[in-house]
Each structure stands twice: as structure tokens, then as C-alpha cells.
Design a protein around this motif. Structure first.
Motif, mmCIF file in Angstrom:
data_model
loop_
_atom_site.group_PDB
_atom_site.id
_atom_site.type_symbol
_atom_site.label_atom_id
_atom_site.label_comp_id
_atom_site.label_asym_id
_atom_site.label_seq_id
_atom_site.Cartn_x
_atom_site.Cartn_y
_atom_site.Cartn_z
ATOM 1 N N ARG A 8 2.893 -5.082 21.037
ATOM 2 C CA ARG A 8 2.375 -5.958 19.993
ATOM 3 C C ARG A 8 3.471 -6.946 19.633
ATOM 4 N NH1 ARG A 8 0.134 -1.906 15.566
ATOM 5 N NH2 ARG A 8 -0.153 -3.773 14.325
ATOM 6 N N GLY A 10 3.624 -9.344 17.453
ATOM 7 C CA GLY A 10 3.766 -9.819 16.080
ATOM 8 C C GLY A 10 4.808 -9.066 15.266
ATOM 9 N N SER A 11 4.932 -9.443 13.999
ATOM 10 C CA SER A 11 5.947 -8.872 13.125
ATOM 11 C C SER A 11 5.430 -7.677 12.318
ATOM 12 C CB SER A 11 6.457 -9.949 12.173
ATOM 13 O OG SER A 11 5.346 -10.572 11.539
ATOM 14 N N ALA A 12 4.134 -7.400 12.403
ATOM 15 C CA ALA A 12 3.563 -6.307 11.599
ATOM 16 C C ALA A 12 4.191 -4.942 11.903
ATOM 17 C CB ALA A 12 2.046 -6.250 11.780
ATOM 18 N N ARG A 16 5.737 -2.303 9.172
ATOM 19 C CA ARG A 16 5.307 -0.917 9.080
ATOM 20 C C ARG A 16 6.499 0.041 9.135
ATOM 21 N NH1 ARG A 16 1.130 2.559 11.931
ATOM 22 N NH2 ARG A 16 2.423 4.218 12.714
ATOM 23 N N LEU A 19 8.627 -0.194 5.952
ATOM 24 C CA LEU A 19 7.975 0.466 4.815
ATOM 25 C C LEU A 19 8.084 1.977 4.918
ATOM 26 C CD1 LEU A 19 4.727 -1.580 4.161
ATOM 27 C CD2 LEU A 19 6.430 -0.945 2.462
ATOM 28 N N LEU A 23 9.901 3.941 1.966
ATOM 29 C CA LEU A 23 9.107 4.791 1.068
ATOM 30 C C LEU A 23 9.508 6.260 1.184
ATOM 31 C CD1 LEU A 23 5.599 3.104 1.176
ATOM 32 C CD2 LEU A 23 7.419 2.879 -0.504
ATOM 33 N N ARG A 27 10.441 7.922 -2.295
ATOM 34 C CA ARG A 27 9.688 9.067 -2.793
ATOM 35 C C ARG A 27 10.629 10.212 -3.131
ATOM 36 N NH1 ARG A 27 5.222 8.415 1.844
ATOM 37 N NH2 ARG A 27 4.022 6.757 0.853
ATOM 38 N N VAL B 146 4.187 -6.065 2.766
ATOM 39 C CA VAL B 146 5.182 -5.045 2.409
ATOM 40 C C VAL B 146 5.374 -4.821 0.905
ATOM 41 C CG1 VAL B 146 6.513 -4.944 4.547
ATOM 42 C CG2 VAL B 146 7.035 -6.717 2.878
ATOM 43 N N VAL B 149 2.345 -3.019 -0.691
ATOM 44 C CA VAL B 149 2.222 -1.617 -0.272
ATOM 45 C C VAL B 149 3.270 -0.758 -0.990
ATOM 46 C CG1 VAL B 149 2.411 -0.013 1.682
ATOM 47 C CG2 VAL B 149 1.199 -2.183 1.961
ATOM 48 N N ARG B 150 4.484 -1.283 -1.090
ATOM 49 C CA ARG B 150 5.537 -0.537 -1.768
ATOM 50 C C ARG B 150 5.167 -0.288 -3.238
ATOM 51 N NH1 ARG B 150 11.483 -2.965 -2.965
ATOM 52 N NH2 ARG B 150 12.659 -1.037 -2.860
ATOM 53 N N ASP B 153 2.524 2.331 -3.684
ATOM 54 C CA ASP B 153 3.079 3.673 -3.536
ATOM 55 C C ASP B 153 3.665 4.148 -4.863
ATOM 56 O OD1 ASP B 153 3.834 5.802 -1.471
ATOM 57 O OD2 ASP B 153 5.735 5.457 -2.500
ATOM 58 N N ALA B 186 -4.336 -9.186 11.923
ATOM 59 C CA ALA B 186 -3.971 -7.781 12.151
ATOM 60 C C ALA B 186 -4.072 -7.446 13.639
ATOM 61 C CB ALA B 186 -4.865 -6.861 11.333
ATOM 62 N N ARG B 188 -3.655 -9.430 16.080
ATOM 63 C CA ARG B 188 -2.549 -10.090 16.786
ATOM 64 C C ARG B 188 -1.188 -9.457 16.472
ATOM 65 N NH1 ARG B 188 -3.724 -15.562 14.742
ATOM 66 N NH2 ARG B 188 -5.536 -16.330 15.839
ATOM 67 N N GLY B 189 -1.183 -8.501 15.554
ATOM 68 C CA GLY B 189 0.093 -7.872 15.195
ATOM 69 C C GLY B 189 0.875 -8.689 14.188
ATOM 70 N N GLU B 190 0.177 -9.605 13.500
ATOM 71 C CA GLU B 190 0.865 -10.445 12.515
ATOM 72 C C GLU B 190 0.681 -9.922 11.102
ATOM 73 O OE1 GLU B 190 -1.033 -14.123 13.336
ATOM 74 O OE2 GLU B 190 -0.017 -14.385 15.259
ATOM 75 N N MET B 191 -0.229 -8.977 10.932
ATOM 76 C CA MET B 191 -0.473 -8.401 9.608
ATOM 77 C C MET B 191 -0.634 -6.896 9.767
ATOM 78 S SD MET B 191 -3.721 -9.171 7.067
ATOM 79 C CE MET B 191 -3.166 -10.505 6.031
ATOM 80 N N LEU B 192 -0.183 -6.117 8.767
ATOM 81 C CA LEU B 192 -0.378 -4.665 8.789
ATOM 82 C C LEU B 192 -1.863 -4.384 8.984
ATOM 83 C CD1 LEU B 192 1.839 -3.611 5.748
ATOM 84 C CD2 LEU B 192 2.300 -3.079 8.146
ATOM 85 N N THR B 193 -2.185 -3.409 9.812
ATOM 86 C CA THR B 193 -3.591 -3.054 10.007
ATOM 87 C C THR B 193 -4.035 -2.086 8.904
ATOM 88 O OG1 THR B 193 -3.085 -1.112 11.337
ATOM 89 C CG2 THR B 193 -3.301 -3.201 12.518
ATOM 90 N N ASP B 196 -2.398 1.181 9.484
ATOM 91 C CA ASP B 196 -0.992 1.182 9.046
ATOM 92 C C ASP B 196 -0.916 1.506 7.558
ATOM 93 O OD1 ASP B 196 -0.019 0.403 11.524
ATOM 94 O OD2 ASP B 196 0.057 -1.739 11.037
ATOM 95 N N GLU B 199 -1.980 5.047 6.696
ATOM 96 C CA GLU B 199 -1.014 6.049 7.110
ATOM 97 C C GLU B 199 0.184 6.081 6.158
ATOM 98 O OE1 GLU B 199 0.331 5.718 11.205
ATOM 99 O OE2 GLU B 199 2.013 7.027 10.687
ATOM 100 N N ILE B 200 0.606 4.903 5.719
ATOM 101 C CA ILE B 200 1.771 4.827 4.837
ATOM 102 C C ILE B 200 1.437 5.381 3.446
ATOM 103 C CG2 ILE B 200 3.347 3.240 3.669
ATOM 104 C CD1 ILE B 200 3.078 1.441 6.225
ATOM 105 N N LEU B 201 0.268 5.018 2.904
ATOM 106 C CA LEU B 201 -0.055 5.401 1.523
ATOM 107 C C LEU B 201 -0.822 6.719 1.432
ATOM 108 C CD1 LEU B 201 -0.977 1.944 -0.037
ATOM 109 C CD2 LEU B 201 1.133 3.229 -0.299
#
Lengths: 88, 271
Positions: A8, A10-12, A16, A19, A23, A27, B146, B149-150, B153, B186, B188-193, B196, B199-201
Motif C-alpha cells: 500500500r 499511501g501514508s495510512a 496506523r 497510533l 496508544l 493506555r 490520527v 482517533v487518539r 481513545d 482509504a 488507495r492507502g491515503e486514509m485509515l480504513t 484500521d 482495530e485500534i479503538l
């Protein structure tokens, strides 16, 4: 994770990963002071029922290790008061 | 049985007020009695998003101080007779909002309404903690980004610690509402899916509201997006989320994408 980043473009994936690391840290940091404060309060209340001590001569330390954590409670008790309390 | 919801996020500008108005209108549209409360003392905006800004006479602080009775402060929506607004005051004195006062107002509202939706201010200060204080459930509004999401949390942690339910050893149900989602970015990998963020939260998903011009268009004219253009992608996402709040099982779709149109066609055939 690095493989995923490779596919991938991109920067996502970077977002991830950052984060997840942040976190996980926050936590733990967020919970620790609360736990210590509760432990401190409750331990001192129990000991305070039997002996007299100065609240500011108390040190409580929590060391987190990989497999074991240690809780160290250091309370300075004046000798004369202890003797009195134990005799009573 | 009435339900008290708090719409919260920590971070500002993610869509709390928009979501409060849209969900409140969607629930009222389906026949429930709904009141939306603005907790953003000093910076009220829910009145503006609902198009009721010129009808505010009394507010939440007036009710708490005993200056006005609760029915005097409630503003009935002109489009939906089941939808009511309890506005925040514009006073800068935030101490006017007291815990006892909020508790009494919520208790009184519980007798009259099916849904009480508290629109929280941003941040984690007094206004935000009082907005969530008496909630049965929370809607955590998050952007796939980011800082949002932080902060979500952080807010989830506070919901588990500082609410009346948490202090009684009960649970505040938490629902994640992802807003301003861009499926193309998302992919294209330019935004958190969505995965994602989930899973994080690790919080159950209530809905996915796509980024859309319709949201701005609706706030421009002072109408919740669910009433202004009910067929638009964000409105459909909010209607779905409202039905999930009522306990209905609805497949999770990203409204407005090609996939969802196909799925919708098949779902209609099956129904």
C-alpha cells in the motif's frame, strides 16, 4: 506490517502504526497513576488503623518488569509510637 | 424506557453537533419522542444547525438556576413535532452548569422523552464530563485521522471511569460513529480504513458517514441532513445508524459507493 506498507503506497499504514504504538503507551501511562493512588490510599488506611506515621514519610513505587512487577511500600514509623501501638 | 445518549469525541470539529441533529431528526422521524441538549455552554451551535437560533428564549442554565421551567426552555422543531431542543446558554460562566442541576434536568426529561441526546462540547473539561455523566450509552464520533482517533481513545477511557454508570459498576455502551470517511482515499492507502480504526479503538461500529457536500449544505440552511436530503449518502448513513440504535440489525455499508448501490438492490429484492 512492513510488507503491508510495501504494497500500500499511501501514508495510512504509517498513521496506523504510529497510533498503535502511541496508544499502547498512553493506555498504560493513563492507568498507572490511578492504580498507584488507589493502592496508596488503601494501604495507608489499613496501616493507619494500627500505627501512627507521617503521611509525607511514605514512599510507594511500582516497577513494571517484563514478566513481574514489584510494588515497594516504604513507610517511616517513629519507634516510640510503634511501641505504644503494639503494646496497646 | 428512555435512553440517554451522549455524542462525544474529545476532538473538536469532527461532527458531534451535525451527528446529534441528524440522529435526533432520524429517530423523531420514525415516531420517537426526542430531545437534543446542547452542553456547549458559551459556544452553542446546535440551535443554529437545527435552524432554531432565533427561537431561543430560555436555556439549560436558566432551567438549572430555576429562572425558567423546563417546558419553557424546550423548543419544538418546526418540521418534526416529536423533536425538541434544549439550547445551551451563551454565558461565559461555565460554573453555572452544576452536576446536581444536570442530574435533575435529565431525570425530568426521562419522564417525557424516549431519547435524550446530549451534544458534548469538545475537550475533556467540565462541560464534556457533565454531558456524559448520566448517559446510558455513548456515541463516539471519530474521523479516520490520527488526532481524532487518539482523542477518541482518551474519551473512551473517561467514559469507563467518570460516568455515573461506571461509578456504580455498570457499563456505558459505546458506539463508534466514523464520519467524513472517504472510501476512495482509504482504498488507495491515503486514509485509515474502517478496519484500521476499529482495530485500534476496539469499539462496536454504529455507522460510517461518508464525507459529503450535503452535510455543509444542510448546516447552511439550518436543517439536519437527514431531513434536508433524506436520499443523500450521509442521510442514509445516519438513518441506518438510528435504526441500529433501536436494536435493528442492518448491514454495514459505506453509503454512496458503487458496492452499496448493488447491495441495496439485492437487499430490496430479498425484502
Amino acid at each position: 506490517m512492513n510488507l503491508l506498507r510495501f504494497f500500500r503506497s499511501g501514508s495510512a499504514p504509517v498513521a496506523r502504526e504510529r497510533l498503535q504504538i502511541l496508544l499502547a503507551h498512553e493506555r498504560r501511562a493513563g492507568n498507572q497513576p490511578d492504580l498507584l493512588a488507589i493502592l496508596r490510599e488503601e494501604i495507608l488506611a489499613v496501616i493507619g488503623r494500627h500505627v501512627t506515621f507521617e503521611p509525607d514519610k511514605v514512599q510507594i513505587k511500582l516497577d513494571r518488569g517484563k514478566s513481574v512487577s514489584t510494588l515497594a511500600v516504604d513507610i517511616e514509623i517513629p519507634n516510640n509510637r510503634t511501641a505504644g501501638a503494639l503494646a496497646a | 424506557m428512555s435512553q440517554v445518549l451522549v455524542v462525544t469525541s474529545g476532538k473538536g470539529g469532527v461532527g458531534k453537533t451535525t451527528s446529534t441533529a441528524a440522529l435526533g431528526a432520524a429517530l423523531a422521524h420514525d415516531g420517537a419522542k426526542v430531545v437534543v441538549i446542547d452542553f456547549d455552554v458559551g459556544l452553542r451551535n446546535l440551535d443554529l444547525v437545527l435552524g432554531a437560533e432565533r427561537r431561543v428564549v430560555f436555556d439549560l442554565i436558566n432551567v438549572i438556576n430555576g429562572v425558567a421551567k423546563l417546558p419553557q426552555a424546550l423548543i419544538r422543531d418546526k418540521r418534526l413535532e416529536n423533536l425538541h431542543l434544549l439550547p445551551a446558554s451563551q454565558t461565559r460562566d461555565k460554573d453555572a452548569l452544576t452536576q446536581d442541576g444536570v442530574e435533575k434536568v435529565i431525570a425530568e426529561l426521562r419522564e417525557k422523552f424516549d431519547w435524550i441526546i446530549c451534544d458534548s462540547p469538545a475537550g475533556i473539561e467540565r462541560g464534556a464530563t457533565l454531558a456524559m455523566r448520566y448517559a446510558d450509552a455513548a456515541i463516539v464520533v471519530t474521523n479516520p485521522e490520527v488526532s481524532s482517533v487518539r482523542d477518541s481513545d482518551r474519551i473512551i477511557g473517561i467514559l469507563d471511569a467518570k460516568t455515573a454508570r461506571a461509578e456504580r459498576g455498570e457499563r456505558v455502551d459505546k458506539h463508534l460513529l466514523i464520519t467524513r470517511y472517504n472510501a476512495t482515499a482509504a482504498a488507495r492507502g491515503e486514509m485509515l480504513t474502517i478496519d484500521d480504526v476499529l482495530e485500534i479503538l476496539s469499539c462496536p461500529l454504529l455507522g460510517i458517514v461518508p464525507e459529503s457536500k450535503e452535510v455543509l449544505r444542510a448546516s447552511n440552511v439550518g436543517t439536519p441532513v437527514t431531513l434536508n436530503n433524506p436520499q443523500s449518502a450521509p442521510a442514509r448513513a445516519y438513518f441506518d445508524a438510528a435504526r441500529r440504535l433501536k436494536g435493528e440489525q442492518i448491514p454495514m455499508l459505506v453509503q454512496g459507493t458503487t458496492a452499496s448501490i448493488f447491495t441495496k438492490l439485492f437487499a430490496r429484492k430479498a425484502a
